[in-house]
Motif scaffolding. Structure first.
Motif, short mmCIF file in Angstrom:
data_model
loop_
_atom_site.label_atom_id
_atom_site.label_comp_id
_atom_site.label_asym_id
_atom_site.label_seq_id
_atom_site.Cartn_x
_atom_site.Cartn_y
_atom_site.Cartn_z
N UNK A 135 -0.50 13.42 -7.71
CA UNK A 135 -1.07 14.66 -7.17
C UNK A 135 -0.08 15.79 -6.99
N UNK A 136 1.19 15.56 -7.31
CA UNK A 136 2.21 16.59 -7.08
C UNK A 136 2.69 17.24 -8.37
N UNK A 137 1.91 17.13 -9.43
CA UNK A 137 2.30 17.76 -10.68
C UNK A 137 2.24 19.27 -10.59
N UNK A 138 2.94 19.95 -11.48
CA UNK A 138 2.99 21.41 -11.45
C UNK A 138 1.66 22.04 -11.85
N UNK A 139 0.89 21.30 -12.66
CA UNK A 139 -0.43 21.76 -13.05
C UNK A 139 -1.44 20.65 -12.83
N UNK A 140 -2.72 21.01 -12.73
CA UNK A 140 -3.76 20.02 -12.49
C UNK A 140 -3.78 19.00 -13.62
N UNK A 141 -3.68 17.74 -13.24
CA UNK A 141 -3.77 16.60 -14.16
C UNK A 141 -2.69 16.61 -15.25
N UNK A 142 -1.55 17.27 -14.97
CA UNK A 142 -0.48 17.24 -15.97
C UNK A 142 0.21 15.88 -16.00
N UNK A 143 0.04 15.12 -14.92
CA UNK A 143 0.51 13.73 -14.89
C UNK A 143 -0.72 12.84 -14.96
N UNK A 149 0.82 -1.21 0.00
CA UNK A 149 0.00 0.00 0.00
C UNK A 149 0.86 1.26 0.00
N UNK A 150 2.03 1.18 0.64
CA UNK A 150 2.90 2.35 0.68
C UNK A 150 3.36 2.75 -0.72
N UNK A 151 3.76 1.77 -1.53
CA UNK A 151 4.25 2.11 -2.86
C UNK A 151 3.11 2.59 -3.76
N UNK A 152 1.90 2.07 -3.55
CA UNK A 152 0.75 2.62 -4.28
C UNK A 152 0.51 4.06 -3.83
N UNK A 153 0.71 4.30 -2.53
CA UNK A 153 0.59 5.67 -2.02
C UNK A 153 1.60 6.60 -2.65
N UNK A 154 2.83 6.11 -2.86
CA UNK A 154 3.83 6.92 -3.55
C UNK A 154 3.34 7.32 -4.93
N UNK A 155 2.76 6.35 -5.64
CA UNK A 155 2.28 6.63 -6.99
C UNK A 155 1.15 7.66 -6.96
N UNK A 156 0.27 7.53 -5.98
CA UNK A 156 -0.82 8.50 -5.84
C UNK A 156 -0.29 9.89 -5.53
N UNK A 213 -3.06 9.73 -14.80
CA UNK A 213 -3.07 8.46 -14.06
C UNK A 213 -2.90 7.27 -15.00
N UNK A 214 -3.39 7.42 -16.23
CA UNK A 214 -3.28 6.34 -17.21
C UNK A 214 -1.85 6.11 -17.66
N UNK A 215 -0.95 7.07 -17.35
CA UNK A 215 0.44 6.94 -17.77
C UNK A 215 1.38 6.56 -16.62
N UNK A 216 0.79 6.13 -15.48
CA UNK A 216 1.59 5.75 -14.32
C UNK A 216 1.56 4.23 -14.15
N UNK A 217 2.71 3.65 -13.86
CA UNK A 217 2.77 2.23 -13.48
C UNK A 217 3.58 2.10 -12.20
N UNK A 218 3.44 0.95 -11.55
CA UNK A 218 4.17 0.65 -10.32
C UNK A 218 4.88 -0.69 -10.49
N UNK A 219 6.17 -0.71 -10.17
CA UNK A 219 6.95 -1.95 -10.20
C UNK A 219 7.64 -2.14 -8.86
N UNK A 220 7.53 -3.33 -8.31
CA UNK A 220 8.20 -3.65 -7.05
C UNK A 220 9.14 -4.83 -7.29
#
Length: 311
Positions: A94-102, A83-90, A104-111
């Motif tokens: 949410x930390x992009x310079x502009x709203x929705x500039x990142x 859950x922590x690494x999913x939290x990192x992705x979230x 969600x469809x372009x994010x992946x998580x690898x452990x």
């Protein structure tokens, strides 16, 4: 005091070796800060060309922004870590310079984890998340998760394709080490050599007996030494220049000879101390350099004294 093995830099190095043929398509940022608070992603990999599809099977899942978490041999992949690494992705979303500039469809998580996480996979199944082995050691997760996600069990990866990641283990297989040395022996770029260096430093430090056997193989031992050849040649060149200056007083040929001898001694001492500062014990350094342990200890003591005087 027991020195801890620096597994994370070694992992960054191993992944760099894995992707060396495709590195122009990725920008990797170790210990990536999330916002202004001290939350760090182990590795953030951003595609330089979002349309590019990685040939390495580890990267088949990747999109533009790829959150990578590494669990070393001493770490466990628990449900909380999941859950922590999913939290990192979230948070990254949410930390992009502009709203929705990142997107969600372009994010992946690898452990990446050394051992198969039996308990975690059972817990995930209970909450509706399924793990399926897409390739040897690479498990894609589907179900109630917000991003495409994969768990890579390095100990189960293909032996022929992922030797660098496989030897990041406390129970290394000698054949994996030999394969890694063979695959990387022709690499000459500084970044590649640094990555190989990081991998071998960690693996050798955690697998003394295995590397001792490999050291007895003359070809393999030479491959280990070759990793530091550039550094030795650089110090030797500097010493030769100093020797020429001394030659004005003693005769140029004699001065150069002295410079060369001193240069080799400097390079050797620097090599030994570098290994020591990266966590290798005198016994392990003696194994890697084929020098008596007593000589190694004298070099370490001498370099430590020089460092103290400098400060």
């Amino acid at each position: 005091m027991v020195r801890k093995t620096a597994w994370h830099p070694a992992f960054h190095g191993a992944l760099g070796v894995e992707l060396r043929k495709e590195q122009r398509f990725a920008h990797m940022m170790p210990e990536c800060l999330l916002g202004k608070e001290p939350l760090r992603i182990d590795l953030l990999l951003i595609k330089s060309d979002p349309s590019y599809h990685f040939q390495n099977e580890i990267g088949h899942l990747w999109r533009t922004y790829n959150i990578i978490e590494y669990k070393g041999p001493d770490d466990s992949l628990t449900i909380d870590a999941f859950y922590k690494v999913i939290g990192y992705a979230c948070l990254y979303k949410g930390c992009g310079q502009k709203v929705n500039c990142i997107s969600a469809e372009e994010i992946t998580v690898s452990v990446f984890v050394t051992r198969y996480p039996v308990k975690l996979f059972k817990q995930l199944s209970a909450i509706g998340v399924t793990a399926s082995e897409q390739y040897p050691g690479i498990y894609y997760l589907t179900g109630k998760i917000p991003f495409p996600m994969q768990i890579i069990v390095t100990g189960k990866l293909s032996q022929s394709a992922h030797s660098g990641l496989r030897i990041l283990s406390k129970r290394v297989q000698k054949e994996d080490v030999r394969r890694f040395l063979e695959e990387t022996k022709e690499l000459t770029e500084q970044g590649d050599c640094d990555n190989v260096d990081a991998v071998l430093q960690a693996s050798a430090g955690a697998n003394y007996a295995a590397f001792e056997e490999i050291r007895r193989d003359e070809d393999m031992c030479e491959a280990l030494r070759r990793l530091f050849q550039d550094e030795i040649e650089e110090k030797l060149a500097t010493a030769k220049a100093e020797g020429k200056a001394e030659g004005k007083a003693e005769g140029e040929a004699c001065g150069i000879a002295k410079g060369e001898a001193r240069g080799m001694a400097m390079a050797e001492a620097g090599f030994v101390y570098k290994l020591y500062m990266k966590g290798q014990t005198p016994e392990q350094i003696a194994m890697l350099t084929d020098k008596p342990e007593a000589d190694i200890r004298r070099i370490i003591a001498g370099k430590g004294m020089q460092t103290a005087v400098q400060y």
